[in-house]
Each structure stands twice: as C-alpha cells, then as structure tokens.
Scaffold this motif. Structure first.
Motif, PDB file in Angstrom:
ATOM      1  N   VAL A  30     -23.122  -4.958  35.914  1.00  0.00           N
ATOM      2  CA  VAL A  30     -22.339  -4.724  37.127  1.00  0.00           C
ATOM      3  C   VAL A  30     -22.497  -3.266  37.555  1.00  0.00           C
ATOM      4  CG1 VAL A  30     -20.638  -6.539  36.651  1.00  0.00           C
ATOM      5  CG2 VAL A  30     -20.270  -4.220  35.756  1.00  0.00           C
ATOM      6  N   LYS A  31     -22.048  -2.963  38.771  1.00  0.00           N
ATOM      7  CA  LYS A  31     -22.171  -1.600  39.299  1.00  0.00           C
ATOM      8  C   LYS A  31     -20.991  -0.718  38.907  1.00  0.00           C
ATOM      9  CE  LYS A  31     -24.993  -2.913  43.281  1.00  0.00           C
ATOM     10  NZ  LYS A  31     -25.105  -2.914  44.759  1.00  0.00           N
ATOM     11  N   GLU A  32     -19.851  -1.338  38.594  1.00  0.00           N
ATOM     12  CA  GLU A  32     -18.694  -0.548  38.188  1.00  0.00           C
ATOM     13  C   GLU A  32     -17.756  -1.362  37.306  1.00  0.00           C
ATOM     14  OE1 GLU A  32     -16.823   0.608  41.892  1.00  0.00           O
ATOM     15  OE2 GLU A  32     -15.459  -1.118  41.801  1.00  0.00           O
ATOM     16  N   LEU A  33     -16.917  -0.654  36.564  1.00  0.00           N
ATOM     17  CA  LEU A  33     -15.911  -1.272  35.706  1.00  0.00           C
ATOM     18  C   LEU A  33     -14.573  -0.613  35.965  1.00  0.00           C
ATOM     19  CD1 LEU A  33     -17.741  -1.258  32.230  1.00  0.00           C
ATOM     20  CD2 LEU A  33     -17.460  -3.239  33.731  1.00  0.00           C
ATOM     21  N   PHE A  34     -13.511  -1.423  35.933  1.00  0.00           N
ATOM     22  CA  PHE A  34     -12.170  -0.853  35.981  1.00  0.00           C
ATOM     23  C   PHE A  34     -11.581  -0.927  34.587  1.00  0.00           C
ATOM     24  CE2 PHE A  34      -7.547  -0.880  36.524  1.00  0.00           C
ATOM     25  CZ  PHE A  34      -7.406   0.301  37.253  1.00  0.00           C
ATOM     26  N   LEU A  35     -11.325   0.227  33.987  1.00  0.00           N
ATOM     27  CA  LEU A  35     -10.830   0.298  32.621  1.00  0.00           C
ATOM     28  C   LEU A  35      -9.309   0.331  32.608  1.00  0.00           C
ATOM     29  CD1 LEU A  35     -13.807   1.008  32.254  1.00  0.00           C
ATOM     30  CD2 LEU A  35     -13.128   2.811  30.662  1.00  0.00           C
ATOM     31  N   LYS A  36      -8.727  -0.647  31.933  1.00  0.00           N
ATOM     32  CA  LYS A  36      -7.294  -0.680  31.688  1.00  0.00           C
ATOM     33  C   LYS A  36      -7.058  -0.402  30.207  1.00  0.00           C
ATOM     34  CE  LYS A  36      -6.769  -4.885  33.240  1.00  0.00           C
ATOM     35  NZ  LYS A  36      -6.108  -6.159  33.665  1.00  0.00           N
ATOM     36  N   LYS A  37      -5.852  -0.040  29.847  1.00  0.00           N
ATOM     37  CA  LYS A  37      -5.580   0.304  28.460  1.00  0.00           C
ATOM     38  C   LYS A  37      -5.728  -0.895  27.527  1.00  0.00           C
ATOM     39  CE  LYS A  37      -2.831   4.417  29.298  1.00  0.00           C
ATOM     40  NZ  LYS A  37      -1.571   5.160  29.027  1.00  0.00           N
ATOM     41  N   PHE A 102     -13.544  11.763  26.101  1.00  0.00           N
ATOM     42  CA  PHE A 102     -14.475  11.919  27.210  1.00  0.00           C
ATOM     43  C   PHE A 102     -13.811  11.602  28.543  1.00  0.00           C
ATOM     44  CE2 PHE A 102     -17.222  11.094  23.594  1.00  0.00           C
ATOM     45  CZ  PHE A 102     -18.270  11.980  23.789  1.00  0.00           C
ATOM     46  N   ALA A 103     -14.241  12.316  29.566  1.00  0.00           N
ATOM     47  CA  ALA A 103     -13.911  11.951  30.945  1.00  0.00           C
ATOM     48  C   ALA A 103     -15.120  11.223  31.499  1.00  0.00           C
ATOM     49  CB  ALA A 103     -13.614  13.192  31.773  1.00  0.00           C
ATOM     50  N   ILE A 104     -14.910   9.986  31.939  1.00  0.00           N
ATOM     51  CA  ILE A 104     -15.976   9.195  32.555  1.00  0.00           C
ATOM     52  C   ILE A 104     -15.436   8.682  33.884  1.00  0.00           C
ATOM     53  CG2 ILE A 104     -17.631   7.328  32.303  1.00  0.00           C
ATOM     54  CD1 ILE A 104     -17.116   7.310  29.315  1.00  0.00           C
ATOM     55  N   GLY A 105     -15.997   9.150  34.985  1.00  0.00           N
ATOM     56  CA  GLY A 105     -15.475   8.759  36.292  1.00  0.00           C
ATOM     57  C   GLY A 105     -14.012   9.130  36.416  1.00  0.00           C
ATOM     58  N   GLU A 106     -13.194   8.151  36.753  1.00  0.00           N
ATOM     59  CA  GLU A 106     -11.758   8.390  36.896  1.00  0.00           C
ATOM     60  C   GLU A 106     -11.010   8.315  35.570  1.00  0.00           C
ATOM     61  OE1 GLU A 106     -11.399   6.219  41.313  1.00  0.00           O
ATOM     62  OE2 GLU A 106     -10.552   5.255  39.526  1.00  0.00           O
ATOM     63  N   THR A 107     -11.683   7.920  34.514  1.00  0.00           N
ATOM     64  CA  THR A 107     -11.008   7.597  33.259  1.00  0.00           C
ATOM     65  C   THR A 107     -11.092   8.707  32.220  1.00  0.00           C
ATOM     66  OG1 THR A 107     -12.887   6.617  32.081  1.00  0.00           O
ATOM     67  CG2 THR A 107     -11.737   5.223  33.679  1.00  0.00           C
ATOM     68  N   ILE A 108     -10.208   8.591  31.237  1.00  0.00           N
ATOM     69  CA  ILE A 108     -10.276   9.399  30.019  1.00  0.00           C
ATOM     70  C   ILE A 108     -10.266   8.412  28.860  1.00  0.00           C
ATOM     71  CG2 ILE A 108      -9.206  11.185  28.604  1.00  0.00           C
ATOM     72  CD1 ILE A 108     -10.047  12.274  31.250  1.00  0.00           C
ATOM     73  N   VAL A 109     -11.245   8.527  27.960  1.00  0.00           N
ATOM     74  CA  VAL A 109     -11.352   7.598  26.837  1.00  0.00           C
ATOM     75  C   VAL A 109     -11.537   8.364  25.533  1.00  0.00           C
ATOM     76  CG1 VAL A 109     -12.277   5.723  28.255  1.00  0.00           C
ATOM     77  CG2 VAL A 109     -13.856   7.334  27.179  1.00  0.00           C
ATOM     78  N   PHE A 144     -13.958   2.646  22.214  1.00  0.00           N
ATOM     79  CA  PHE A 144     -13.034   3.642  22.749  1.00  0.00           C
ATOM     80  C   PHE A 144     -11.683   2.986  23.028  1.00  0.00           C
ATOM     81  CE2 PHE A 144     -17.260   4.733  24.245  1.00  0.00           C
ATOM     82  CZ  PHE A 144     -17.339   6.119  24.171  1.00  0.00           C
ATOM     83  N   ARG A 145     -10.624   3.803  22.974  1.00  0.00           N
ATOM     84  CA  ARG A 145      -9.353   3.432  23.585  1.00  0.00           C
ATOM     85  C   ARG A 145      -9.273   4.152  24.928  1.00  0.00           C
ATOM     86  NH1 ARG A 145      -7.270   6.721  19.305  1.00  0.00           N
ATOM     87  NH2 ARG A 145      -6.702   4.827  18.180  1.00  0.00           N
ATOM     88  N   VAL A 146      -8.589   3.550  25.884  1.00  0.00           N
ATOM     89  CA  VAL A 146      -8.463   4.118  27.224  1.00  0.00           C
ATOM     90  C   VAL A 146      -7.174   4.931  27.305  1.00  0.00           C
ATOM     91  CG1 VAL A 146      -8.279   3.607  29.691  1.00  0.00           C
ATOM     92  CG2 VAL A 146      -9.785   2.226  28.236  1.00  0.00           C
ATOM     93  N   LEU A 147      -7.299   6.221  27.529  1.00  0.00           N
ATOM     94  CA  LEU A 147      -6.136   7.095  27.648  1.00  0.00           C
ATOM     95  C   LEU A 147      -5.663   7.194  29.101  1.00  0.00           C
ATOM     96  CD1 LEU A 147      -7.230  10.032  25.305  1.00  0.00           C
ATOM     97  CD2 LEU A 147      -5.941   7.973  24.712  1.00  0.00           C
ATOM     98  N   LYS A 148      -6.612   7.120  30.007  1.00  0.00           N
ATOM     99  CA  LYS A 148      -6.293   7.148  31.442  1.00  0.00           C
ATOM    100  C   LYS A 148      -7.090   6.054  32.123  1.00  0.00           C
ATOM    101  CE  LYS A 148      -6.653   9.929  35.655  1.00  0.00           C
ATOM    102  NZ  LYS A 148      -7.223  11.169  36.263  1.00  0.00           N
ATOM    103  N   GLU A 149      -6.399   5.141  32.796  1.00  0.00           N
ATOM    104  CA  GLU A 149      -7.061   4.030  33.458  1.00  0.00           C
ATOM    105  C   GLU A 149      -7.788   4.480  34.727  1.00  0.00           C
ATOM    106  OE1 GLU A 149      -3.944   1.211  34.165  1.00  0.00           O
ATOM    107  OE2 GLU A 149      -3.984   0.463  32.097  1.00  0.00           O
ATOM    108  N   GLY A 150      -8.785   3.704  35.122  1.00  0.00           N
ATOM    109  CA  GLY A 150      -9.509   4.020  36.342  1.00  0.00           C
ATOM    110  C   GLY A 150     -10.868   3.348  36.382  1.00  0.00           C
ATOM    111  N   THR A 151     -11.646   3.704  37.385  1.00  0.00           N
ATOM    112  CA  THR A 151     -12.957   3.095  37.616  1.00  0.00           C
ATOM    113  C   THR A 151     -14.086   4.005  37.151  1.00  0.00           C
ATOM    114  OG1 THR A 151     -12.119   1.891  39.544  1.00  0.00           O
ATOM    115  CG2 THR A 151     -14.498   2.181  39.395  1.00  0.00           C
ATOM    116  N   ILE A 152     -15.094   3.395  36.546  1.00  0.00           N
ATOM    117  CA  ILE A 152     -16.348   4.100  36.265  1.00  0.00           C
ATOM    118  C   ILE A 152     -17.469   3.314  36.924  1.00  0.00           C
ATOM    119  CG2 ILE A 152     -15.490   5.013  34.088  1.00  0.00           C
ATOM    120  CD1 ILE A 152     -17.178   2.993  32.599  1.00  0.00           C
TER     121      ILE A 152
END
Length: 217
Positions: A30-37, A102-109, A144-152
C-alpha cells in the motif's frame, strides 16, 4: 534509513500441502498506513497468542535480507514475503537497539522485541528450510509499539529520536531469546533494557526463575 515498502492485510485461508490454515502473512503493498496503538488500520492477525498487541503493533523486516535469501535459495522473494508491514534500508537487527524511538511520518514508535519466526514463513514461501535458516541467523525482523498515532507513507522520513541504550541490539536480544535459554547473565542484561516487550520480559523471568530457584529435595 529509508522506507522501501509498506503493506497490510487481513487473515485469509491457505491450503498448505494437505492442511488448511488461516494466516495474515499474505499482505498487500500500500502507499500509506495509519498506525494506531492497538494495531494498524486495516491490518490483522490470525493467532492473537503469538501475533499482534500493543507491543507488536508494527512489524519491520530489513530490505537487505531479501538479497541474502535470494542468493541462498536461488530464487526471488517478492515484498512482503515475510508478512512485514514495513521494509526499510539501513535498519537491520544489528543496526537497531531495543528501546530505540523513531519518528516516522506523523508517528512516534518504539522498538520492543525481535520477531520469533514460525513455520508460516516456510509454508507461505514454499521453502521448507526458510524457517530454519532465518531462525539460525537471527534475521527475523522486529516489532514496534506505537507511542503516537498517525499516518506514514512511502515518502515518510525515518528519524532516530532517542537511543536509550547501545549495548543490546535487536540481534543480541533475539539471540538471547532464541539461542541462549540457559544463559543467566544474558537474561539479566536483557531484562534491564528499557522498552522491552511484556512478552519477552515474561519469557525471561520464567526462564530465570526456573534456572535459579532452589530444587526441593
């Protein structure tokens, strides 16, 4: 560090030899992922005892390993052959440390543990020796665990935000779990690492207790 591919997928049924099994290893690029906790939106796992959960919300498999396995097995492995959500360059198990943020896109993991490979990777790829080879090499990928949700997305930059320790890489931690079940010193060292997943913490504590508790006569 650079993203090569992103993938997600729900569990589906497979016919492997004479046995029918359900697995989510077959993911779609896919072109992007939305990471939730709890998990990635639109992604899933078949066996919640061994997959998924907050400490295993995102799975990465190093892109460099694809070239290695293609040489070993003299065939092409198409991404994502190992059921990973993300494949990236310059993020091998020896490059990355447990607890790295790590910061990846809008997320922190945050890196939590290596991946414990199972027979599904051999069945899915049609290579009986793949599991054994991956297991022996510790080239298993990691979670990884997701510390901050968002899109990559495929263009998202990967930036190291924090390195809490630089003694135990993912490779070292995986080696302890997979190959050193009676190494008390290695267990004690890994148990002190911040960010280690609850699953691996419990595994180590159980092994440690079994090895150190007095034997009743």
């Amino acid at each position: 560090m650079r993203i090569v591919s992103l993938s997600k997928g729900k569990p589906r049924d497979y016919q492997w030899k004479e046995k029918r099994e359900t697995s989510a290893i077959g993911k779609t690029p896919v072109k992007e992922l939305f990471l939730k906790k709890e998990a990635i939106a639109g992604d899933g796992v078949a066996n919640t005892d061994f997959h998924g959960g907050k400490d295993r919300a995102l799975c990465l498999y190093p892109y460099e390993h694809y070239e290695k396995w293609q040489k070993v097995f003299n065939r092409t492995f198409m991404l994502p052959s190992f059921g990973e959500n993300i494949s990236a360059i310059n993020m091998t198990e020896k490059d990355i440390y447990i607890g790295d943020v790590f910061a990846i896109g809008e997320t922190i993991v945050e890196v939590t543990q290596g991946r414990v490979p199972c027979s599904t990777i051999s069945k899915f790829n049609g290579e009986d020796q793949l599991l054994k080879t991956v297991f022996q090499s510790n080239h298993t990928g990691y979670f990884f665990r997701v510390l901050k949700e968002g899109t990559i997305n495929l263009q998202s930059e990967i930036q190291l935000v924090e390195r809490k320790q630089s003694e135990l890489s993912v490779w070292d931690a995986t080696d302890t779990i997979l190959h050193k079940p009676k190494d008390i010193a290695a267990m004690e060292k890994l148990l002190k690492v911040p960010g280690l997943s609850q699953e691996w913490t419990e595994i180590l504590e159980k092994r440690f207790k079994k090895l150190t508790e007095p034997i009743d006569n």
